[in-house]
Design a protein around this motif. Sequence first.
Motif, PDB file in Angstrom:
ATOM      1  N   ALA A  81       0.837  -1.203   0.000  1.00 51.85           N
ATOM      2  CA  ALA A  81       0.000   0.000   0.000  1.00 51.85           C
ATOM      3  C   ALA A  81       0.873   1.253   0.000  1.00 51.85           C
ATOM      4  CB  ALA A  81      -0.934  -0.013   1.208  1.00 51.85           C
ATOM      5  N   PHE A  82       1.970   1.215   0.748  1.00 57.46           N
ATOM      6  CA  PHE A  82       2.893   2.349   0.785  1.00 57.46           C
ATOM      7  C   PHE A  82       3.556   2.547  -0.578  1.00 57.46           C
ATOM      8  CE2 PHE A  82       7.148   4.021   2.477  1.00 57.46           C
ATOM      9  CZ  PHE A  82       6.691   5.332   2.554  1.00 57.46           C
ATOM     10  N   ALA A  83       3.967   1.462  -1.208  1.00 57.53           N
ATOM     11  CA  ALA A  83       4.573   1.551  -2.540  1.00 57.53           C
ATOM     12  C   ALA A  83       3.604   2.209  -3.523  1.00 57.53           C
ATOM     13  CB  ALA A  83       4.966   0.160  -3.038  1.00 57.53           C
ATOM     14  N   ASN A  84       2.343   1.846  -3.430  1.00 56.33           N
ATOM     15  CA  ASN A  84       1.326   2.415  -4.303  1.00 56.33           C
ATOM     16  C   ASN A  84       1.233   3.929  -4.131  1.00 56.33           C
ATOM     17  OD1 ASN A  84      -2.080   2.771  -4.496  1.00 56.33           O
ATOM     18  ND2 ASN A  84      -0.975   1.836  -6.198  1.00 56.33           N
ATOM     19  N   ARG A  85       1.249   4.405  -2.895  1.00 62.86           N
ATOM     20  CA  ARG A  85       1.170   5.851  -2.651  1.00 62.86           C
ATOM     21  C   ARG A  85       2.466   6.554  -3.076  1.00 62.86           C
ATOM     22  NH1 ARG A  85      -3.638   5.921  -3.147  1.00 62.86           N
ATOM     23  NH2 ARG A  85      -5.047   5.874  -1.374  1.00 62.86           N
ATOM     24  N   LEU A  86       3.616   5.914  -2.881  1.00 66.88           N
ATOM     25  CA  LEU A  86       4.860   6.525  -3.358  1.00 66.88           C
ATOM     26  C   LEU A  86       4.821   6.676  -4.876  1.00 66.88           C
ATOM     27  CD1 LEU A  86       7.547   4.722  -1.151  1.00 66.88           C
ATOM     28  CD2 LEU A  86       6.788   7.112  -0.979  1.00 66.88           C
ATOM     29  N   LEU A  87       4.281   5.696  -5.563  1.00 65.97           N
ATOM     30  CA  LEU A  87       4.098   5.776  -7.009  1.00 65.97           C
ATOM     31  C   LEU A  87       3.197   6.957  -7.361  1.00 65.97           C
ATOM     32  CD1 LEU A  87       4.498   4.302  -9.837  1.00 65.97           C
ATOM     33  CD2 LEU A  87       2.242   3.326  -9.364  1.00 65.97           C
ATOM     34  N   HIS A  88       2.107   7.117  -6.627  1.00 69.90           N
ATOM     35  CA  HIS A  88       1.192   8.231  -6.873  1.00 69.90           C
ATOM     36  C   HIS A  88       1.874   9.578  -6.639  1.00 69.90           C
ATOM     37  CE1 HIS A  88      -2.406   5.376  -5.939  1.00 69.90           C
ATOM     38  NE2 HIS A  88      -1.958   5.234  -7.179  1.00 69.90           N
ATOM     39  N   LEU A  89       2.872   9.589  -5.763  1.00 67.52           N
ATOM     40  CA  LEU A  89       3.624  10.819  -5.505  1.00 67.52           C
ATOM     41  C   LEU A  89       4.685  11.086  -6.573  1.00 67.52           C
ATOM     42  CD1 LEU A  89       4.070  10.561  -1.641  1.00 67.52           C
ATOM     43  CD2 LEU A  89       3.010  12.472  -2.862  1.00 67.52           C
ATOM     44  N   GLY A  90       4.894  10.133  -7.471  1.00 65.17           N
ATOM     45  CA  GLY A  90       5.845  10.334  -8.553  1.00 65.17           C
ATOM     46  C   GLY A  90       7.198   9.679  -8.357  1.00 65.17           C
ATOM     47  N   PHE A  91       7.359   8.884  -7.310  1.00 62.41           N
ATOM     48  CA  PHE A  91       8.624   8.184  -7.089  1.00 62.41           C
ATOM     49  C   PHE A  91       8.703   6.943  -7.963  1.00 62.41           C
ATOM     50  CE2 PHE A  91       8.047  10.567  -3.153  1.00 62.41           C
ATOM     51  CZ  PHE A  91       9.303  11.119  -2.966  1.00 62.41           C
TER      52      PHE A  91
END
Length: 184
Positions: free
Chosen positions: A51-61
């Motif tokens: 879930a954290f990876a998904n949000r980091l992706l959404h942040l552009g990482f």
Amino acid sequence: MENYTLCILKELTQNARKINTEQISLVLDKIKKANHIFLSGVGRSGIAIQAFANRLLHLGFEVSIVGEISSPHSCPGDLLIICSGSGETTSLRSLAERAAANRVDIVLVTMKADSTIGKLASSILTLPGVTKDENNRSLEGFSQPMGTAFEQLVFLTFDSLVLNLMDESGETSETMFKRHADFE
């Protein structure tokens, strides 16, 4: 029938007050400086880190879940974030050893900073709780089973990291949504 929700919230509130904000700042710095971020965990901790990876992706990482076929080769300057309550999970220990050998920076989110993985990590975010092998009656006889409080606090802590990164980068739900999957 008991309403355990309030007991759970009380336990998580008490545990959240013990989180070291300096450790959070160090983890945020590692995330912002990483060329690519690899994330790994197993079991319920693994679900939280996905879930954290998904949000980091959404942040552009640039992120990858370790073990997925689209995960690239690691390089120095990359970051590996491992979530392991005990810091001793066999597969994650092997992963941390490989990352250290490849000069990949390691962040460990754990209850056990002095663990084997903790000794390999350059940064540790220690969250309070008890491992699945420990038994603790934390609140007047109330205790969640097998590391559950840690896993719940991991979800909340990862979400707080996302909020910090949003504040620092100027990202909003609207800008992040542009990176949200459209094939679902």
